[in-house]
Design a protein around this motif. Sequence first.
Motif, short mmCIF file in Angstrom:
data_model
loop_
_atom_site.label_atom_id
_atom_site.label_comp_id
_atom_site.label_asym_id
_atom_site.label_seq_id
_atom_site.Cartn_x
_atom_site.Cartn_y
_atom_site.Cartn_z
N PHE A 192 -68.73 26.57 -48.47
CA PHE A 192 -66.79 27.83 -47.78
C PHE A 192 -67.88 29.44 -47.73
CE2 PHE A 192 -65.37 23.98 -49.63
CZ PHE A 192 -64.18 23.67 -49.19
N LEU A 193 -68.18 28.67 -46.40
CA LEU A 193 -68.22 30.76 -46.42
C LEU A 193 -66.99 31.66 -45.65
CD1 LEU A 193 -71.45 30.69 -44.02
CD2 LEU A 193 -71.60 30.60 -46.46
N LEU A 194 -66.44 32.96 -46.64
CA LEU A 194 -65.19 33.80 -46.86
C LEU A 194 -65.41 34.46 -45.63
CD1 LEU A 194 -63.86 32.58 -49.77
CD2 LEU A 194 -64.26 31.07 -48.26
N GLY A 195 -64.60 35.09 -45.35
CA GLY A 195 -64.90 36.54 -44.57
C GLY A 195 -64.64 36.57 -43.38
N GLY A 196 -63.26 37.43 -42.67
CA GLY A 196 -62.48 37.42 -41.72
C GLY A 196 -63.14 38.82 -41.23
N CYS A 197 -62.44 38.59 -40.06
CA CYS A 197 -63.22 40.11 -38.80
C CYS A 197 -62.89 41.53 -39.67
CB CYS A 197 -62.28 40.09 -37.64
SG CYS A 197 -63.05 38.57 -36.07
N SER A 198 -63.42 42.40 -40.03
CA SER A 198 -63.40 43.41 -40.50
C SER A 198 -63.97 44.93 -39.67
CB SER A 198 -64.51 43.32 -42.01
OG SER A 198 -65.67 43.21 -41.87
N GLY A 199 -63.62 44.20 -38.58
CA GLY A 199 -63.89 45.79 -37.24
C GLY A 199 -65.30 45.34 -36.30
N GLY A 200 -65.29 44.50 -36.71
CA GLY A 200 -65.94 43.97 -34.56
C GLY A 200 -65.54 42.27 -34.12
N ARG A 201 -66.19 41.90 -33.07
CA ARG A 201 -65.77 40.81 -32.43
C ARG A 201 -66.05 39.36 -33.32
NH1 ARG A 201 -66.27 41.73 -26.33
NH2 ARG A 201 -64.83 43.79 -26.24
N VAL A 202 -66.98 39.98 -34.01
CA VAL A 202 -67.13 38.80 -35.08
C VAL A 202 -67.53 38.87 -36.43
CG1 VAL A 202 -69.79 36.94 -35.73
CG2 VAL A 202 -69.72 38.71 -33.65
N ALA A 240 -72.79 20.97 -42.57
CA ALA A 240 -71.99 22.35 -42.04
C ALA A 240 -70.63 23.08 -42.77
CB ALA A 240 -70.71 21.29 -41.33
N PRO A 241 -71.14 24.44 -43.25
CA PRO A 241 -70.07 25.11 -43.69
C PRO A 241 -69.03 25.19 -43.50
CG PRO A 241 -72.75 25.87 -43.35
CD PRO A 241 -72.54 25.26 -42.43
N LYS A 242 -67.43 24.84 -44.46
CA LYS A 242 -66.42 25.60 -44.16
C LYS A 242 -66.77 26.81 -43.54
CE LYS A 242 -65.24 20.98 -44.42
NZ LYS A 242 -64.09 20.32 -43.38
N LEU A 243 -65.86 27.57 -42.50
CA LEU A 243 -65.72 29.00 -43.08
C LEU A 243 -64.05 29.40 -42.84
CD1 LEU A 243 -68.04 29.33 -39.52
CD2 LEU A 243 -68.30 29.56 -41.45
N GLU A 244 -63.92 30.50 -43.51
CA GLU A 244 -62.79 30.57 -43.84
C GLU A 244 -62.69 32.35 -43.30
OE1 GLU A 244 -60.17 33.35 -44.50
OE2 GLU A 244 -61.52 33.70 -46.17
N GLN A 245 -61.76 32.89 -41.93
CA GLN A 245 -62.39 33.37 -41.33
C GLN A 245 -60.40 34.50 -40.90
OE1 GLN A 245 -64.89 32.77 -37.26
NE2 GLN A 245 -63.87 31.36 -37.95
#
Length: 240
Positions: free
Chosen positions: A100-110, A130-135
Amino acid sequence: MASLFAPLKRGPWRHARRRDLLHVAVVVGAAMVLSLGLVWLAYLVYVWRVAARSPLAPPDRRDVLVFGRKLVGGRPERDYQQRLARALGLVHEERVARLFLLGGCSGGRVSEAEAGLAWLREHGLPLGLAPKLEQASTDSLDNLRHARSLLRHDAGDDNPGTAVPPVALVTSRYHLPRCLLLAHWLGFEASVPVAAEERLRLDRRIVLRLLAEAAYVMWIDLGLRWARRIGAARLLMRVR
């Protein structure tokens, strides 16, 4: 007055009322005064021990949560790259059940999670994983809250009372104490820390981070313990 509440405007306190923040500040301030600062020293010892002694791998194969960090030019900076490299090493050692990769947008578009996935693919992430994304979040507390929901959903049980499966928390050594504390409050009872760096390097930047981390962990832990003692539902809402 604004500076008094600044440390409390993050994590569990971000959506609390000003009156609640003042209550927490008074309680923690009183603990500091009455203990002559020893309470902060105790948390500093805790932070130091977690940062210095955390292992480089979990004891068994399990789900792995990788904490993101603010991007630089839309790409992971040094600390985040170390976290991703540690996770990739665990993948190659077959210690990862789900990633699981954690982290939303912190200033940019990605999002931080998207940038982390791109970095992993550039550096040899196996095609079958296939990692799960927490965005949806930009702080450690919400990272864990949303990851908890993903874990329960994947297990086919969205009941808030369902136990969280064992996980490994992968992040920088200075960040691990906070993540472990928040994981405990959120019910990740079987979570274990995994350090991104080989060992704790004590340069000026890291020392300052550890000192600040001790204060932040103290604010969170003492505030939540007091809220639980007096039954303050608003203060406890964010860690349920």
